[in-house]
Enzyme design. Structure first.
Site, PDB file in Angstrom:
ATOM      1  N   GLU A   1      -3.919   6.989  -0.055  1.00  0.00           N
ATOM      2  CA  GLU A   1      -2.725   6.548  -0.781  1.00  0.00           C
ATOM      3  C   GLU A   1      -3.082   5.549  -1.864  1.00  0.00           C
ATOM      4  OE1 GLU A   1       0.771   3.992  -1.771  1.00  0.00           O
ATOM      5  OE2 GLU A   1      -1.164   3.437  -0.911  1.00  0.00           O
TER       6      GLU A   1
ATOM      7  N   HIS B   1      -3.014  -6.989  -0.722  1.00  0.00           N
ATOM      8  CA  HIS B   1      -4.247  -6.475  -1.335  1.00  0.00           C
ATOM      9  C   HIS B   1      -5.313  -7.562  -1.484  1.00  0.00           C
ATOM     10  CE1 HIS B   1      -2.767  -2.460  -3.336  1.00  0.00           C
ATOM     11  NE2 HIS B   1      -2.608  -2.498  -2.015  1.00  0.00           N
TER      12      HIS B   1
END
Length: 888
Positions: A231, A334
């Site tokens: 993804e 992230h």
């Protein structure tokens, strides 16, 4: 003054009449009571006005109380006792096992072998334990190859080869014809363990699979659980599943689990397209609802630079779905801080309860089998503090919105139709009041933006990144103070002969008029978010009607003021929740939105808009308060003190506090660049550490710590080279135009790229067809830059139509899983009719960059050396890359 505003009451404690004291002149006394300068005229009985201190206490207490209620509701992750069907502790064990291997970029052993092996082991355990039950469980490991174009990040094309999907089909033993899909992804970006994005969702899905498979009663329909392994490579694995897997044809709806933050509540932020029965299913089944159609419309507007697998299933699979995501604490999204220990067990429990309940509902619903009858139309949906969800068809909302707007305008029209010249006078006053209010908003916004510009020029951008309430104190105090000052001046200078109670009444009507206009505008545009101004019209209007008698006979009494604020509580607490969502999303985004967007302008605008909207029905009180001088003095003091502290640099933007990190994101690539001329000879070659900062402060705070990274090594874009001649991993050069290139030794990866032109031939229709082969690491970027006069006509990628980016160049994102063959592609180019003497040689420049995200090739000695110099408050994400350019 007309008699309908006169009263005969004694002043109660806590309020005071705005009347002159005995020692003051007759003229002041008359002005307060409306005697129009005639001392012989019998004065009207005075209405009550709020003391300044009491007004400030009431309004600030009201706002702080509702803000506290919003935060309390956000901390209440699980309402009531868990049913026991979903075991959050077991899901946490899955989460810890998945993240224990570290970052899982596509193509790595951690992603393709270890994580896939763990998932298959757990799925096999579920199948073994439930073999005697009413369900059948089938597992398939898919490794698809494909290509598609997408308009995300300005537009580019993606090519993937043998990426990994682990698909599990749960159905009754007699089989099923219709399935609902549950999707998560287990891959991560480089350098992040990805606990929230998206390992926790996969852990939840494993446990939901366990719970559904162990049910004693068989499901009516089937469920497909897709654990997708690509993804983060811009939605590749989901595309491979929905366009190539044989099970995809039986999928009727989907639920996508994502993250834009770490932990907290998972919010439904987009649904559809259309198919309102899906929203009804969520509202009916979810045990801890948390949803907003406002979020859906904001996200789908493209304001937020992000996308999810929802887009792939919607656009390539033509199936409707529900998109959920964790949004809290996006500061560490992230980054290396996205670890399992930061996700509360209650967050896992609520997500599991909701997903399990909604999947059970969908897998037993008749709509899943034949949704054609229910597919058209949109839904208005939102929750109230996570306690209850509200949903109704958009067409019903449109009718209701127009009814509420009509009621508001009828209320105003009744006043405008007073006999004599009173109606016309009221209309003129209302129009002037609306003009003053709108002008006040514009002047306030302009003033606060000037403050933001000063902060930027002083080099103090993003001071609020770690200290959010400093922005409230600076920009919020400036906005509130400016608004109050404008209306105080209007009251004292423009409305000098008008009674204050009249003005208070007028400015309530002004606020109602402006919100009513906003309601009509949003409704006519077909936006479901129009429910927000509907609430902001309906509740104040009803409150005002109920309190008309109290205000008429006593003015701004303490009782009136308290009941008035009570009537505003519900729309205001919901509006404040939406404000929290806006800041919770956009504050962290400013830390990764590039060097070109000035964050002070964004933050100052958001704070000012929040103040403007919240203060709309508080304008009423500015005119019902005897004085505002101490309020203005207090707000001015807060502003001045905060501005001085910000100017002195006492609010450092970033934090390395392990309990609440706010890291600065910076990207470093140790790269070697090689440029070939038209004859295939090496024209130039260099090596260096290419530094990208993804926030506005660039290297302002890095240079004092690492002096060698400074503006003397700042790069310039070479327009004659594809993507400026640098190895962009994604086509985001428009976001980050400030880069630095520190000279360094040459890199020599163990598996260097092999790039070659296989053939070049002219076609009968006048184009030149060029075929290439590439063999390299799991992540590569291909850049195509036709020279002036030339154009690409077709290629072997996507749907065959070349997809160019915002600058007219072509970006192809490539990735592969394990054991991928050589990548072969071709394109046809229409040569220029005549060469461009000012441009580069040939008809096209082709460049390939490689990115080594894992293994021995991802590090070099020089890269490690500079990484150790970064302070604790920085998060440097680093890897090795190469860039090779050819001209043809």
């Amino acid at each position: 003054m007309e008699s309908d505003t006169a009263v005969r009451r004694i002043k109660p404690p806590g309020t005071q009449r705005y009347a002159a004291q005995d020692g003051e002149g007759a003229q002041d006394r008359c002005e307060d009571n409306g005697c129009g300068g005639d001392p012989k005229r019998k004065p009207e009985v005075r209405l009550l006005l709020l003391r300044e201190g009491l007004a400030a206490a009431l309004l600030s207490g009201f706002v702080l109380l509702l803000w506290g209620v919003v935060h309390l509701s956000l901390q209440q992750l699980v309402i009531g006792k868990p049913s026991g069907e979903f075991n959050a502790e077991r899901a946490r064990q899955h989460l810890e096992q998945i993240t224990s291997v570290g970052p899982r970029p596509v193509g790595s052993r951690e992603n393709e072998v270890l994580t896939v092996g763990y998932l298959l082991e757990q799925i096999e355990n579920v199948r073994a334990r439930t073999a005697a039950g009413p369900h059948r469980l089938t597992v398939d490991v898919q490794r698809p190859t494909g290509s598609f174009s997408i308009d995300f990040l300005g537009g580019f094309t993606s090519f993937y080869d043998r990426v990994t999907n682990v698909a599990v089909k749960l159905e009754p033993k007699g089989g099923a014809q219709h399935f609902v899909l549950a999707n998560c992804h287990f891959d991560t970006v480089a350098n992040s363990p990805g606990a929230s994005d998206d390992a926790v969702s996969c852990a939840v899905m494993l446990e939901v699979l366990h719970a559904l498979a162990n049910q004693s009663a068989a499901l009516h329909h089937g469920v497909v659980f897709l654990f997708n392994g690509a993804e983060e490579n811009i939605l590749q694995a989901s595309h491979g599943f929905i366009t190539q897997h044989p099970w995809a044809k039986q999928i009727r709806a989907f639920i996508n689990l994502e993250a834009a933050g770490v932990g907290g509540k998972e919010v439904v932020f987009q649904t559809g397209p259309e198919n309102p029965w899906l929203v009804k299913a969520y509202v009916h089944a979810a045990k801890h609802p948390f949803a907003s159609v406002v979020g859906q419309e904001v996200f789908q507007s493209g304001v937020i630079p992000s996308d999810t697998d929802f887009r792939i299933y919607r656009d390539f699979g033509n199936i409707p779905g529900i998109d959920l995501a964790f949004i809290e604490n996006g500061f560490i999204y992230h980054t290396k801080y996205d670890t399992a220990n930061r996700i509360l067990t209650d967050s896992i429990q609520r997500a599991g309860d909701n997903i399990l309940a909604v999947l059970k509902h969908l897998a037993t619903s008749p709509e899943l089998a034949d949704s054609s009858e229910y597919r058209h139309g949109n839904m208005v949906f939102f929750d109230l503090l996570g306690v209850v969800a509200v949903a109704y068809p958009a067409r019903v909302g449109t009718i209701f919105n127009y009814m509420v707007a009509a009621a508001a305008f009828l209320y105003l029209a009744k006043k405008a139709s007073l006999p004599g010249n009173r109606g016309g006078r009221y209309v003129r006053k209302l129009a002037c009041g609306a003009g003053v209010a709108v002008l006040g908003w514009l002047v306030t916004l302009l003033s606060v933006l000037i403050v933001a510009l000063l902060v930027t020029l002083l080099g103090r951008s993003m001071f609020w990144y770690t200290h959010f309430y400093a922005a409230v104190c600076l920009y919020g105090a400036a906005a509130a103070g400016k608004l109050i000052l404008i209306h105080t001046l209007a009251r004292n200078l423009y409305y000098g002969g008008v009674r204050l109670v009249e003005l208070g009444d007028l400015y309530f009507d002004v606020s109602l008029l402006l919100w009513g206009c906003g309601l009509l505008w949003l409704t006519q545009r077909g936006l479901c978010s129009a429910y927000v101004p509907m609430l902001m019209v309906a509740f104040p209007l009803v409150t005002r009607l109920l309190l008309t008698k109290e205000f008429k006979h006593r003015g701004a009494s303490l009782q009136y003021s308290g009941l008035y604020l009570l009537g505003l509580a519900l729309p205001y607490v919901h509006f404040m929740f939406l404000i929290w969502v806006v800041f919770e999303i956009f504050t962290p985004i400013m830390g990764r939105s590039g060097t070109e967007i000035p964050p002070e302008v964004v933050m100052a605008s958001l704070v000012t808009l929040a103040i403007v909207f919240l203060s709309s029905y508080f304008l009423h009180f500015i005119y019902l308060t005897r004085s505002t001088k101490w309020i203005l003095a207090a707000l001015g003091s807060v502003f001045v003190v905060t501005f001085l502290l910000v100017s002195a640099g006492l609010f450092f933007p970033y934090s390395g506090n392990p309990n609440s990190p706010r890291p600065k994101r910076i990207f470093l690539q140790h790269t070697t660049r090689t440029f070939h001329n038209l004859q295939g000879q090496v024209e130039s070659r260099d090596s260096g550490i290419w530094v990208n900062s993804f926030d506005f402060t660039a290297v302002q705070h890095i240079t004092p710590v690492i002096p060698e990274i400074n503006d003397s090594i700042r790069t310039r874009c070479r327009e004659d080279r594809p993507f400026c001649g640098y190895p962009w991993f994604l086509p985001v050069k428009f976001l980050s135009r400030k880069n630095w290139y520190l000279p360094a030794a040459e890199v020599s990866p163990g598996a260097p790229v092999e790039f070659s032109l296989l053939s070049k031939e002219e076609t009968r229709w006048g184009t030149v067809k060029m075929t290439f082969s590439v063999k390299g690491p799991s992540h590569m970027s291909l850049y195509l830059m036709p020279h002036r006069g030339a154009s690409l006509s077709t290629w072997s990628l996507g749907d065959g139509t070349p997809q160019y980016d915002l600058n007219g160049e072509y970006f192809v994102f490539y990735s592969h899983g394990l054991d991928a063959p050589t990548w072969t592609f071709w394109f046809e180019i229409q040569p220029p009719t005549e060469p461009d003497p000012a441009g580069p040689e040939g008809m096209i420049s082709v460049a390939i960059s490689t990115h080594y995200f894992f293994g021995e090739d991802r590090r070099t000695a020089q890269l490690e050396e500079i990484l150790h110099k970064f302070p604790a408050w920085a998060f440097p994400s680093s890897w090795v890359s190469t860039y090779d350019m050819y001209r043809y």
